[in-house]
Design an enzyme around this catalytic site. Structure first.
Site, PDB file in Angstrom:
ATOM      1  N   MET A  30      21.738 -44.621  -6.192  1.00 51.59           N
ATOM      2  CA  MET A  30      22.267 -45.967  -6.350  1.00 51.59           C
ATOM      3  C   MET A  30      22.609 -46.528  -4.970  1.00 51.59           C
ATOM      4  SD  MET A  30      21.819 -46.057  -9.504  1.00 51.59           S
ATOM      5  CE  MET A  30      22.431 -47.706  -9.847  1.00 51.59           C
ATOM      6  N   GLU A  45       0.823  -1.211   0.000  1.00 55.25           N
ATOM      7  CA  GLU A  45       0.000   0.000   0.000  1.00 55.25           C
ATOM      8  C   GLU A  45       0.860   1.266   0.000  1.00 55.25           C
ATOM      9  OE1 GLU A  45      -2.246  -3.051   2.627  1.00 55.25           O
ATOM     10  OE2 GLU A  45      -0.193  -2.611   2.001  1.00 55.25           O
ATOM     11  N   ARG A  64      21.123 -20.765  -6.238  1.00 57.17           N
ATOM     12  CA  ARG A  64      22.157 -20.454  -7.222  1.00 57.17           C
ATOM     13  C   ARG A  64      21.541 -19.629  -8.360  1.00 57.17           C
ATOM     14  NH1 ARG A  64      23.233 -25.877  -5.730  1.00 57.17           N
ATOM     15  NH2 ARG A  64      22.194 -26.727  -7.585  1.00 57.17           N
ATOM     16  N   SER A 123      23.793 -40.041  -6.480  1.00 58.24           N
ATOM     17  CA  SER A 123      22.458 -39.561  -6.841  1.00 58.24           C
ATOM     18  C   SER A 123      22.471 -38.388  -7.825  1.00 58.24           C
ATOM     19  CB  SER A 123      21.689 -39.128  -5.592  1.00 58.24           C
ATOM     20  OG  SER A 123      22.351 -38.060  -4.942  1.00 58.24           O
TER      21      SER A 123
END
Length: 366
Positions: free
Chosen positions: A157, A47, A201, A162
């Protein structure tokens, strides 16, 4: 005009926290004479920005996505500013869920002779600030878990490898999720296996220049569940000016090497042998965290789900197969079909070559 105010409100979604991001449009004789949106915490509310842009707002109608505040915090009350500026009508999309306001702003405007209406596009306005509404009404912000998996539901895995399951577009989407969050929660297992920074990032946001600047005004708080304080002093999650808090067991002394870092430390009681997750979320909400994002391994995410503490899961699925030896999406031991967790699908969309599912667990606590 309210649609325009909602569009303006979105401009503040990355930097307004812990305040709700609000938009305001001032109209006189059918023409917009000023508009604004919430500035970073401590700065002007929507506002005030609109009044400054208008210069002279006498006789104007203000369309605002949230009830003008009536109390003095880091800034003065917006309701009073509108009255002093000569605004004759205020249309608010919704009342403020903050108990410190909650109708008093509208009452004050009416008492000053301003015509007041509210409820226009309320559903759309509420969708803009779900975390703020949750924190104001139940004392805990919105809690979302971000997960990435292969088509066969695997997240890493067997070795723990990952990176990367999903593609660049999905990773950019995650950066925007981080930017819109007040806090990111992870566990010590993820810190040790991934050495994650949990920062926003800028080069990966995939936003235009101005929006990227707004997204980088503040970095989310990093909250690490580390009951035994095993976080290495050189861990990326402790680097930079971004605030990090290590939550640990009450009986654990702070190691000397961690005492030399900028990290904060907070003890949490144990519950069934692990840190109390409900108290963790309450503590973060006490730090005015509206949006809490969980980026963790299957154990912490599964525990939060089992305890009914997740409001939403955001799952990115890549069109790949990782095999049966890879790790599952959640550590969620269920034995019977009757134990399955029902999910309400809110949104499904393609993100680059991947898919993003937004789902709500049906047993989430109020």
């Amino acid at each position: 005009m309210m649609t325009r105010a909602l569009q303006l409100a979105k401009r503040g979604r990355y930097w307004a926290m812990p305040n709700p991001h609000v938009g305001c449009v001032l109209v006189r004789d059918g023409h917009i004479i000023g508009e604004g949106h919430t500035q970073p915490s401590g700065g002007n509310h929507a506002e005030i920005e609109a009044l400054l842009a208008a210069g002279d707002a006498s006789g104007a109608t203000a369309y605002v996505t949230l009830e003008p505040c009536s109390h003095t915090g880091k800034t003065g009350p917006c309701a009073t500013a509108l009255v002093k500026a000569g605004v004759v009508r205020v249309v608010a999309a919704m009342q403020d869920p903050n108990p410190a306001v909650s109708g008093s702003g509208l009452q004050g405007l009416r008492a000053a002779g301003v015509e007041v209406e509210y409820g226009l596009l309320e559903s759309e306005a509420r969708q803009l600030i779900p975390g703020f509404i949750a924190r104001m009404t139940r004392g805990r912000g919105r809690v979302r878990a971000k997960l990435a998996m292969s088509l066969d539901g695997r997240t890493a895995m067997a070795s723990g490898e990952s990176q990367w399951i999903t593609g660049p577009a999905a990773r950019a989407d995650v950066q925007r999720l981080r930017a819109s969050s007040c806090a990111i929660v992870t566990g010590i297992g993820t810190v040790l296996s991934d050495d994650c920074a949990l920062s926003v990032r800028g080069e990966e946001l995939a936003l235009d220049i101005e929006e990227a600047k707004r997204a980088l005004v503040r970095q989310p708080l990093r909250a690490v569940l580390d009951s035994s304080l095993r976080t290495p002093a050189q861990a990326r999650v402790l680097q930079g000016s971004q605030q990090t808090v290590l939550f640990h067991s009450p009986d654990v002394a702070i190691p000397i090497d961690l005492q030399g870092t900028e990290a904060g430390f907070e003890a949490l009681p144990l519950r069934e042998g692990v840190l109390d997750l409900t108290l963790l979320l309450n503590t973060l909400s006490g730090r005015q965290c509206n949006e809490i994002l969980v980026e963790s391994g299957p154990r912490l995410a599964g525990a939060l789900l089992q305890q009914g503490l997740l409001d939403e899961l955001i799952v990115y699925m890549a069109p790949t197969l990782m095999g049966s030896r890879a790790r599952p999406l959640l550590d969620l031991p269920l034995d019977a079909m009757a134990d399955k967790v029902a999910l309400q699908v809110e949104d499904v969309r393609k993100v680059g070559q991947d898919w993003r599912f937004t789902v709500i667990p049906q047993q989430t606590k109020g």
